[in-house]
Scaffold this motif. Structure first.
Motif, mmCIF file in Angstrom:
data_model
loop_
_atom_site.group_PDB
_atom_site.id
_atom_site.type_symbol
_atom_site.label_atom_id
_atom_site.label_comp_id
_atom_site.label_asym_id
_atom_site.label_seq_id
_atom_site.Cartn_x
_atom_site.Cartn_y
_atom_site.Cartn_z
ATOM 1 N N ALA A 77 38.531 61.530 -9.635
ATOM 2 C CA ALA A 77 38.864 60.375 -8.805
ATOM 3 C C ALA A 77 39.903 60.750 -7.751
ATOM 4 O O ALA A 77 39.800 60.358 -6.585
ATOM 5 N N ARG A 78 40.890 61.534 -8.144
ATOM 6 C CA ARG A 78 41.944 61.920 -7.207
ATOM 7 C C ARG A 78 41.445 62.927 -6.166
ATOM 8 O O ARG A 78 41.968 62.999 -5.072
ATOM 9 N N SER A 79 40.451 63.753 -6.568
ATOM 10 C CA SER A 79 40.021 64.797 -5.635
ATOM 11 C C SER A 79 38.799 64.373 -4.803
ATOM 12 O O SER A 79 38.140 65.200 -4.185
ATOM 13 N N GLY A 80 38.474 63.073 -4.825
ATOM 14 C CA GLY A 80 37.430 62.561 -3.940
ATOM 15 C C GLY A 80 36.037 62.554 -4.536
ATOM 16 O O GLY A 80 35.081 62.176 -3.871
ATOM 17 N N SER A 81 35.902 63.013 -5.786
ATOM 18 C CA SER A 81 34.563 62.994 -6.405
ATOM 19 C C SER A 81 34.389 61.698 -7.186
ATOM 20 O O SER A 81 34.175 61.698 -8.405
ATOM 21 N N GLN A 82 34.439 60.554 -6.438
ATOM 22 C CA GLN A 82 34.389 59.245 -7.095
ATOM 23 C C GLN A 82 33.098 58.994 -7.877
ATOM 24 O O GLN A 82 33.127 58.428 -8.957
ATOM 25 N N HIS A 83 31.993 59.438 -7.295
ATOM 26 C CA HIS A 83 30.721 59.168 -7.959
ATOM 27 C C HIS A 83 30.653 59.862 -9.327
ATOM 28 O O HIS A 83 30.251 59.282 -10.313
ATOM 29 N N LYS A 84 31.119 61.115 -9.317
ATOM 30 C CA LYS A 84 31.105 61.900 -10.548
ATOM 31 C C LYS A 84 32.042 61.242 -11.576
ATOM 32 O O LYS A 84 31.700 61.115 -12.765
ATOM 33 N N ALA A 85 33.215 60.812 -11.073
ATOM 34 C CA ALA A 85 34.210 60.200 -11.957
ATOM 35 C C ALA A 85 33.649 58.920 -12.579
ATOM 36 O O ALA A 85 33.794 58.692 -13.786
ATOM 37 N N ARG A 104 46.713 67.417 -17.757
ATOM 38 C CA ARG A 104 47.197 66.344 -16.870
ATOM 39 C C ARG A 104 48.119 66.919 -15.794
ATOM 40 O O ARG A 104 48.061 66.520 -14.632
ATOM 41 N N ALA A 105 48.974 67.847 -16.222
ATOM 42 C CA ALA A 105 49.909 68.447 -15.263
ATOM 43 C C ALA A 105 49.144 69.200 -14.179
ATOM 44 O O ALA A 105 49.460 69.095 -12.987
ATOM 45 N N LEU A 106 48.103 69.937 -14.592
ATOM 46 C CA LEU A 106 47.317 70.707 -13.612
ATOM 47 C C LEU A 106 46.592 69.757 -12.651
ATOM 48 O O LEU A 106 46.502 70.018 -11.448
ATOM 49 N N ILE A 107 46.113 68.634 -13.207
ATOM 50 C CA ILE A 107 45.411 67.647 -12.375
ATOM 51 C C ILE A 107 46.373 67.039 -11.357
ATOM 52 O O ILE A 107 46.097 66.984 -10.160
ATOM 53 N N THR A 108 47.520 66.611 -11.856
ATOM 54 C CA THR A 108 48.496 65.967 -10.972
ATOM 55 C C THR A 108 48.930 66.911 -9.859
ATOM 56 O O THR A 108 49.147 66.498 -8.724
ATOM 57 N N ALA A 109 49.038 68.199 -10.209
ATOM 58 C CA ALA A 109 49.474 69.161 -9.192
ATOM 59 C C ALA A 109 48.325 69.594 -8.278
ATOM 60 O O ALA A 109 48.522 70.353 -7.338
ATOM 61 N N GLY A 110 47.099 69.109 -8.574
ATOM 62 C CA GLY A 110 45.939 69.438 -7.731
ATOM 63 C C GLY A 110 45.506 70.894 -7.875
ATOM 64 O O GLY A 110 44.916 71.475 -6.958
ATOM 65 N N LEU A 111 45.805 71.510 -9.027
ATOM 66 C CA LEU A 111 45.441 72.920 -9.214
ATOM 67 C C LEU A 111 44.034 72.997 -9.843
ATOM 68 O O LEU A 111 43.877 73.208 -11.036
ATOM 69 N N GLU A 112 43.019 72.813 -8.970
ATOM 70 C CA GLU A 112 41.657 72.664 -9.457
ATOM 71 C C GLU A 112 41.123 73.919 -10.155
ATOM 72 O O GLU A 112 40.576 73.845 -11.254
ATOM 73 N N ALA A 113 41.334 75.064 -9.506
ATOM 74 C CA ALA A 113 40.797 76.303 -10.080
ATOM 75 C C ALA A 113 41.411 76.553 -11.455
ATOM 76 O O ALA A 113 40.713 76.927 -12.407
ATOM 77 N N GLU A 114 42.719 76.323 -11.538
ATOM 78 C CA GLU A 114 43.411 76.560 -12.811
ATOM 79 C C GLU A 114 42.927 75.577 -13.872
ATOM 80 O O GLU A 114 42.790 75.922 -15.030
#
Lengths: 435, 138
Positions: free
Chosen positions: A370-378, A333-343
């Motif tokens: 959802a946060r990174s714009g991949s709504q369809h996938k989400a 969750r922390a990595l998601i919130t911080a937008g650290l996609e690769a990590e």
């Protein structure tokens, strides 16, 4: 071995006449303890010998032995449970003593055992003379306690019966019976703690420390009461002093980790990790607290923009927590919130399937897409989870929210809201409001 | 790295004394198999009580025991000899379970100074344990 008892030993031997003994040893020391009791002329029918954890509990409940010799190979937690059973089966007036036998002599094990009311620990290999001497020392005090010890015992009994006011009186009486009553002061503090009178408790602990500046129970009590009053700085100071002078029992360490976090002393947690990672053994409770503490460190570093330190803390938390789903999910969750996609992707590739497939982690992934714009996938993933009959408020919330963002048909959104209301009737109004 | 800095625990607090003990039955000239089972239980002035595999030997047999300290906690002085041997006669034997026995060895050949120092080391371990218990409880 000399069989003739000295005059003092004869007197001591007579005082054992009414006591019952239990030797619980699956290993190798039972012969030595039988010999010890035989040396003091304890009648054989007063000695029970068992070789398993289960039998020791049963025998203790049946014969209510006053004195127990328990080998640590029965299992540490079982030995500590036996102490509890012994306290329960004996009346407060009866003599009670517990001796732990072990070949493990690490300071950590010893301090943890001492913290569990073990009266003495015999380390193998032992010498009969030393065994005999310590046995007499401990038991004589139990059979004929000093007035000071007697008053403390009385107070402890009252504390156990949750009568803190009466216990206070006993401890205050005890304080008059010894020139340096640090122990009585610390128990007085514990009675105040039971009454939630923390400022008074602190005064008692400080009085204990005035008699003995490194007194274990007083320092420990001070840590707890300062924490209760929100004075984390002073709690930390007392905790530091405790650690400088004592080996802290393992079960007390989580509280100290929490203290580091509350004082934002994150370097302590990282340092703690460095030390534990070098140890052969580790405790599960410690692992949980350490993992959680490191996650908090990571979150703090993220807030400060120190991503490298944050990722380092998360990596350590991942190792320390022994794959506990709750902590791994928190990292994700922390990595998601911080937008650290690769990590996040690298992290997901490392965690075990059962964690990866858990509802919490899958939900965290939906949130990420959802946060990174991949709504369809989400949405696809969320609907799949709903189809799998996974009931989670957040799951429905995300599914409805993304459906609205993607401007899906109203009927489809209403269907989702209906399903959400069915799954969580008390949240129906909330889901209706999302339409 | 020093483990004193800012850590709530010290690695040395988790170190425990451990020995590696091997043996040979001098009478039958057969090494003691499953030596990991061997445990020193009780120390006498010129003898020792050991837990051994049942097949280690019978009453009257001579046993050579080799004791090696694998790890010694910091509170024990480190200038001790790391390993030494004793030879003794099995004067008592009692079955503990299907696989192991408790035997008493009466020394036949041993270095008295080495043995005394080992007994003192074990007494120091006990003292150190007693000290921690008192610190926590008193």
């Amino acid at each position: 071995m000399k069989d003739e008892l000295s005059k003092e030993e004869k007197e001591f031997s007579q005082s054992l006449a009414n006591l019952r003994f239990l030797v619980a040893d699956p290993s190798s020391s039972r012969k030595s303890f039988r010999a010890l009791l035989s040396y003091f002329k304890v009648k054989p029918h007063l000695v029970d010998v068992v070789d398993s954890a289960h039998d020791s509990t049963e025998m203790l409940k049946k014969n209510k032995q006053n004195v127990i010799f328990a080998d640590y190979s029965l299992g540490g937690s079982h030995c500590f449970e036996l102490i509890q059973v012994q306290q329960d089966v004996l009346s407060p007036e009866e003599v009670r003593a517990f001796f732990l036998i072990t070949s493990q002599d690490s300071n950590s094990l010893v301090s943890s055992a001492a913290d569990e009311s073990v009266d003495a620990i015999f380390v193998k290999p032992f010498n009969f003379g030393i065994l005999k001497q310590r046995f007499i020392e401990v038991l004589a005090q139990k059979i004929e306690p000093s007035p000071y010890t007697k008053a403390i015992k009385q107070g402890r009994r009252e504390l156990k019966m949750e009568k803190p006011e009466e216990a206070l009186k006993s401890f205050q009486e005890a304080k008059k019976l010894d020139p340096a009553p640090a122990l009585a002061c610390s128990y007085e503090g514990e009675a105040h703690q039971m009454l939630k009178h923390h400022p008074e408790a602190i005064r008692s602990f400080e009085e204990g420390l005035s008699h003995n500046p490194t007194h274990f129970r007083s320092l420990l009590g001070a840590v707890e009461s300062f924490m209760e009053t929100g004075d984390y700085e002073k709690a930390y100071e007392a905790g530091r002093k405790l650690v400088d002078h004592h080996t802290v029992p393992v079960k007390r360490i989580p509280q100290l980790i929490r203290l580091s976090v509350l004082n934002q002393k994150f370097e302590d947690v990282v340092q703690f990790y460095e030390v534990t990672s070098r140890l052969d053994q580790s405790d599960d409770t410690l692992a949980t607290y350490l993992g959680a503490g490191l996650v908090i460190c990571g979150l703090y570093f993220l807030r400060k923009g120190a991503n490298t330190s944050a990722l380092d803390a998360f990596r350590k938390a991942e190792v320390a927590c022994k794959q506990q789903p709750r902590i791994l999910t928190r990292i994700l969750r922390a990595l998601i919130t911080a937008g650290l996609e690769a990590e996040m992707k690298a992290f997901l590739s490392r965690i075990p399937d059962e964690v990866k497939d858990s509802a919490e982690v899958r939900l965290a992934q939906i949130e990420f897409w959802a946060r990174s714009g991949s709504q369809h996938k989400a949405l696809e993933y969320a609907l799949k989870m709903i189809q799998e009959n996974i009931k989670d408020e957040k799951l429905f919330e995300w599914a409805i929210r993304i459906s609205k963002e993607l401007k899906r048909k109203d009927t489809l959104i209403e269907d989702l809201v209906f399903k959400a209301g069915q799954a969580f009737p008390d949240k129906r109004a909330f889901f209706d409001g999302m339409k | 790295m020093s483990d004193k800095i800012n850590s709530w625990i010290r690695a040395k607090d988790f170190i425990e004394t451990s020995f590696r003990i091997t043996g040979e039955n001098v009478t039958t000239k057969v090494p003691v198999k499953s030596a990991e089972v061997i445990e020193i239980v009780e120390l006498h002035d010129s003898g020792v009580v050991l837990k051994v595999p049942k097949i280690a030997g019978a009453l009257g047999h001579l046993l050579l025991i080799h004791i090696m300290r694998k790890q010694v906690p910091a509170h024990i002085t480190d200038d001790l000899e790391r390993e030494f041997s004793v030879t003794g006669k099995i004067v008592k034997a009692e079955a503990l379970d299907a696989q192991t026995s408790l035997i008493e060895l009466q020394f036949y050949q041993f270095n008295e100074i080495q043995w005394k120092s080992f007994v003192e080391e074990c007494a120091k371990r006990q003292d150190s344990v007693d000290k921690i218990v008192r610190q926590i409880q008193e």
